[in-house]
Design a protein around this motif. Structure first.
Motif, mmCIF file in Angstrom:
data_model
loop_
_atom_site.group_PDB
_atom_site.id
_atom_site.type_symbol
_atom_site.label_atom_id
_atom_site.label_comp_id
_atom_site.label_asym_id
_atom_site.label_seq_id
_atom_site.Cartn_x
_atom_site.Cartn_y
_atom_site.Cartn_z
ATOM 1 N N PHE A 1 13.155 5.018 1.326
ATOM 2 C CA PHE A 1 13.608 5.034 2.719
ATOM 3 C C PHE A 1 12.432 5.192 3.670
ATOM 4 C CE2 PHE A 1 13.367 9.579 1.949
ATOM 5 C CZ PHE A 1 12.979 10.106 3.170
ATOM 6 N N GLU A 2 11.433 5.973 3.268
ATOM 7 C CA GLU A 2 10.252 6.169 4.114
ATOM 8 C C GLU A 2 9.414 4.900 4.189
ATOM 9 O OE1 GLU A 2 6.434 9.214 4.440
ATOM 10 O OE2 GLU A 2 8.190 9.801 3.255
ATOM 11 N N ILE A 3 9.296 4.207 3.050
ATOM 12 C CA ILE A 3 8.569 2.934 3.033
ATOM 13 C C ILE A 3 9.252 1.932 3.949
ATOM 14 C CG2 ILE A 3 7.972 0.939 1.602
ATOM 15 C CD1 ILE A 3 7.523 2.901 -0.721
ATOM 16 N N GLY B 1 0.812 -1.213 0.000
ATOM 17 C CA GLY B 1 0.000 0.000 0.000
ATOM 18 C C GLY B 1 0.845 1.261 0.000
ATOM 19 N N LEU B 2 2.002 1.198 0.657
ATOM 20 C CA LEU B 2 2.881 2.373 0.712
ATOM 21 C C LEU B 2 3.489 2.664 -0.658
ATOM 22 C CD1 LEU B 2 4.650 1.529 4.095
ATOM 23 C CD2 LEU B 2 2.859 3.238 3.715
ATOM 24 N N TYR B 3 3.844 1.609 -1.402
ATOM 25 C CA TYR B 3 4.356 1.816 -2.769
ATOM 26 C C TYR B 3 3.288 2.449 -3.648
ATOM 27 C CZ TYR B 3 8.867 -0.518 -2.294
ATOM 28 O OH TYR B 3 10.160 -0.823 -1.937
ATOM 29 N N ASN B 4 2.038 2.059 -3.441
ATOM 30 C CA ASN B 4 0.952 2.644 -4.237
ATOM 31 C C ASN B 4 0.769 4.131 -3.959
ATOM 32 O OD1 ASN B 4 0.345 0.283 -5.561
ATOM 33 N ND2 ASN B 4 -1.293 -0.312 -4.167
ATOM 34 N N GLN B 5 1.240 4.583 -2.800
ATOM 35 C CA GLN B 5 1.185 6.007 -2.475
ATOM 36 C C GLN B 5 2.336 6.792 -3.097
ATOM 37 O OE1 GLN B 5 0.890 6.768 1.720
ATOM 38 N NE2 GLN B 5 -0.951 5.548 1.998
ATOM 39 N N GLY B 6 3.307 6.060 -3.654
ATOM 40 C CA GLY B 6 4.442 6.721 -4.290
ATOM 41 C C GLY B 6 5.439 7.315 -3.313
ATOM 42 N N LEU B 7 5.531 6.738 -2.118
ATOM 43 C CA LEU B 7 6.451 7.265 -1.113
ATOM 44 C C LEU B 7 7.892 6.897 -1.442
ATOM 45 C CD1 LEU B 7 4.494 6.366 2.158
ATOM 46 C CD2 LEU B 7 4.572 8.559 0.973
ATOM 47 N N PRO B 8 8.865 7.668 -0.945
ATOM 48 C CA PRO B 8 10.284 7.329 -1.155
ATOM 49 C C PRO B 8 10.642 6.002 -0.499
ATOM 50 C CG PRO B 8 10.021 9.582 -0.320
ATOM 51 C CD PRO B 8 8.683 8.926 -0.206
#
Length: 282
Positions: free
Chosen positions: A117-119, A108-115
């Motif tokens: 390191f943050e993921i 889900g975090l990848y789908n948000q387009g987060l960096p």
């Protein structure tokens, strides 16, 4: 009751190719910050309500409001909404999509387009929070049902939703995994998340919930505190739901005491035997 976080306002929903209405003129407000239980027979509309609440379905009539604002059904709005309203399905197999636990939580975090390191940081925090460190690189198919349910909750909570919806989360769990799940829910609620949980386990709902909704045939029949709702025994029995064991025991003890508060039984052992006999009859 506190301010509502999610509101159904005269909503209707019917599935294609059927004349039966799944959600029928439903008006319901989920109070912010509460642990809410949802009960009803199979087919009463609980799962449909969750799918509407998460924006997976759109009502044919009526309005659903999130924090006072009506749902919008464009892709961007729904994506933002699902970060705020997390849905955990009854069967975790319908939710787990990746090969390993770590990959699934990050999805889900990848789908948000987060960096990256943050993921990685948020996934590690979720793994520690939900006691999944030993399973982080384990293939999903190797996990027990209880472990899969824990991962499916971590998948949602890593997105930090304000409202968590759980459809029959204790279904098919043994007592140990049920206790672990209850501990997780306590932790999630203490961190500030509102919870709406559907369950057939009336004893669990009676102990756990602050507020209870009762549905039948797509309609809201009762709502209130557990004490208020489960006091409506006649209504609940008409719906073939019954009442929690604690309520049954209280009523049984009342039957063994006369109007002046005097026990009709000479000692505790006989009272215990009466209750055991009643349980066998039930």
């Amino acid at each position: 009751m506190s301010q509502s976080i999610l509101e159904f306002d005269r909503t209707f929903y019917s599935y294609p190719c059927t004349s039966r209405v799944a959600i029928d003129d439903l008006s319901l407000k989920i109070p912010s910050g509460k642990r809410c239980g949802l009960i009803g027979q199979n087919g009463c509309g609980k799962t449909t309500l969750f799918l509407l609440a998460n924006g997976l379905y759109q009502p044919q009539q009526g309005i659903i409001r999130w924090e006072g604002e009506a749902f919008r059904y464009d892709r961007k709005s729904l994506s933002e909404l699902r970060q705020q309203i997390g849905l955990v399905f009854q069967n975790p197999e319908h939710q787990l999509v990746a090969s390993t636990v770590e990959e699934d939580i990050s999805y889900g975090l990848y789908n948000q387009g987060l960096p990256e390191f943050e993921i990685a940081q948020q996934v590690q925090q979720a793994i520690e929070q939900f006691d999944l460190s030993e399973l982080a690189r384990e293939p999903i198919h190797n996990l027990s049902l209880g472990q899969k349910k824990r991962v499916s909750i971590a998948d949602i909570m890593v997105l930090q939703p304000k409202l968590l919806l759980l459809d029959e989360p204790t279904a098919y769990l043994d007592p140990r995994h049920t206790r672990q799940l209850i501990g997780l829910l306590k932790q999630i609620h203490a961190a500030g998340t509102t919870i709406l949980l559907a369950s057939h386990d009336l004893d669990f709902i009676y102990r756990w919930a602050d507020w209870v909704f009762v549905m039948d045939r797509g309609k809201l029949i009762l709502e209130g505190t557990p004490e208020t709702v489960f006091a409506q025994r006649d209504v609940l029995e008409q719906l073939q739901l019954g009442v929690p064991l604690a309520i049954e025991l209280i009523d049984q003890i009342k039957d063994l005491v006369d109007g002046d508060g005097n026990s009709k039984l000479p000692n505790f052992e006989e009272l215990q035997q009466q209750i055991l006999q009643w349980r066998r009859r039930g």
